[in-house]
Motif scaffolding. Sequence first.
Motif, short mmCIF file in Angstrom:
data_model
loop_
_atom_site.label_atom_id
_atom_site.label_comp_id
_atom_site.label_asym_id
_atom_site.label_seq_id
_atom_site.Cartn_x
_atom_site.Cartn_y
_atom_site.Cartn_z
N GLU A 151 -10.76 -13.51 12.52
CA GLU A 151 -10.95 -13.25 13.96
C GLU A 151 -12.40 -13.48 14.41
N HIS A 207 -5.15 -13.49 16.92
CA HIS A 207 -3.85 -13.11 17.48
C HIS A 207 -3.65 -13.80 18.83
N GLY A 234 -0.74 -8.46 8.80
CA GLY A 234 -1.12 -8.66 7.41
C GLY A 234 -2.10 -9.81 7.20
N LYS A 235 -2.71 -10.28 8.28
CA LYS A 235 -3.65 -11.40 8.18
C LYS A 235 -4.88 -11.03 7.35
N SER A 236 -5.54 -9.94 7.73
CA SER A 236 -6.76 -9.55 7.00
C SER A 236 -6.44 -9.24 5.55
N THR A 237 -5.30 -8.59 5.32
CA THR A 237 -4.92 -8.26 3.94
C THR A 237 -4.75 -9.53 3.12
N TYR A 293 0.88 -1.17 0.00
CA TYR A 293 0.00 0.00 0.00
C TYR A 293 0.92 1.21 0.00
N PRO A 307 0.59 -10.88 15.21
CA PRO A 307 0.19 -9.72 16.02
C PRO A 307 -0.62 -8.74 15.18
N ASN A 308 -1.19 -7.73 15.83
CA ASN A 308 -1.96 -6.70 15.12
C ASN A 308 -1.10 -6.10 14.01
N GLY A 309 -1.72 -5.95 12.84
CA GLY A 309 -1.02 -5.31 11.73
C GLY A 309 -0.08 -6.23 10.98
N1 ATP Z 1 -6.36 -0.36 2.45
C1 ATP Z 1 -5.20 -0.12 3.12
N2 ATP Z 1 -4.44 0.95 2.81
C2 ATP Z 1 -3.28 1.18 3.44
N3 ATP Z 1 -2.79 0.40 4.43
C3 ATP Z 1 -3.50 -0.66 4.79
C4 ATP Z 1 -4.75 -1.00 4.16
N4 ATP Z 1 -5.22 -2.12 4.72
C5 ATP Z 1 -4.33 -2.47 5.66
N5 ATP Z 1 -3.29 -1.62 5.71
C6 ATP Z 1 -2.11 -1.72 6.62
O1 ATP Z 1 -1.56 -2.99 6.43
C7 ATP Z 1 -1.06 -3.51 7.64
C8 ATP Z 1 -1.61 -4.89 7.87
O2 ATP Z 1 -2.98 -4.78 8.13
P1 ATP Z 1 -3.94 -6.03 8.31
O3 ATP Z 1 -5.29 -5.50 8.61
O4 ATP Z 1 -3.79 -6.96 7.17
O5 ATP Z 1 -3.30 -6.72 9.60
P2 ATP Z 1 -3.91 -7.84 10.55
O6 ATP Z 1 -2.86 -8.86 10.72
O7 ATP Z 1 -5.24 -8.26 10.06
O8 ATP Z 1 -4.05 -7.05 11.93
P3 ATP Z 1 -5.18 -7.15 13.09
O9 ATP Z 1 -4.75 -8.24 14.01
O10 ATP Z 1 -5.06 -5.80 13.74
O11 ATP Z 1 -6.50 -7.39 12.44
C9 ATP Z 1 -1.41 -2.52 8.72
O12 ATP Z 1 -0.28 -1.75 9.02
C10 ATP Z 1 -2.48 -1.68 8.07
O13 ATP Z 1 -2.46 -0.38 8.58
#
Ligand code: ATP
Length: 304
Positions: free
Chosen positions: A155, A187, A41-44, A13, A37-39
Amino acid sequence: MTMIDVTGLTKRYGPDTVVDDLSFTVEAGQVTGFLGPNGAGKSTTMKVILGLAAPTRGSVTIDGRRYRDLPVPLTEVGALLDAGAVHGGRKAYDHLLALAVANGLPRRRVGEVLARTGLEGVAGKRAGGFSLGMRQRLGIAAALLGDPRVLIFDEPVNGLDPEGIRWIRDFMRSLAREGRAVLVSSHLMSEMAQTADHLVVIGRGRLIADTSTSEFLRRSGEGTVLVRTSEPAGFALRLTASGATVREGTESSLVVSGLTGAEIGELAAYHGIVLSELTPQRPSLEDAFMELTKDSVEYQGVTA
Ligand SMILES: Nc1ncnc2c1ncn2[C@@H]1O[C@H](COP(=O)(O)OP(=O)(O)OP(=O)(O)O)[C@@H](O)[C@H]1O
Ligand SMILES: [Mg+2]
């Protein structure tokens, strides 16, 4: 059998590399825990699998095909990403019926998934009045509408009470027993250890571990033994002299590592020391997880 294949996935991004050359597979008949951990990249990663975000590099396939090449996606893969994403004014039954009709699925599936998720009694109620646990069930019912062989849950136990967590956990296990591939993010390592057969751990978008849960548990270190005696100080010296490491626990108990429960018991008997408790403790999975991911957390707390 591999149902989800993530190969060399990178997602950027702007200047941020959120997923970094990530490869792993999700197999049929298993619950695969996706941890980080949070952030991390799981959801991505899940969004890319589901065609909701485009990969910068690399590829993702579901049963050998990209999401956008699936003729009727709902019959191949079901997902629960955000339980809040239900129109609050709609009744549960109507919400599912609209989804079924829009995707060309038979109407009878609505009754079937309502029964499967225990929502028959509230089928005529508006989703807006649902508790978080019921909204989660409704989201899972929607994911199951097309009877897919692959399920993705982001989650799903967040914010649920213990009974809701137990229900989701059992439900995922039952989906895997039917031969489906289940990918679930969390997490919480302790939660995943009770649910998942396999663990994929990421940090800062990179793969940290890809292992069976039993192997992870084996490698997460030896446990400790909780010992209670009326002479803790004296026995602690004996234990240390025998090569154990001893910490003080609560209520003047001793937390011993380096010796098994049996060895500690023998040592106590040899010295005529009466033990009132001798309890092996499971290794702390959260500790093992934090050790594994400590270099890749987003914000590290400062410890004085
Ligand atoms: N659409 C977007 N544009 C810019 N940055 C993004 C976008 N989506 C996610 N990010 C960034 O990508 C990183 C990973 O986010 P993601 O949501 O995939 O993490 P996660 O592992 O699911 O975390 P969590 O446990 O908090 O849900 C984070 O730093 C987030 O801020
Ligand atoms: Mg997330």
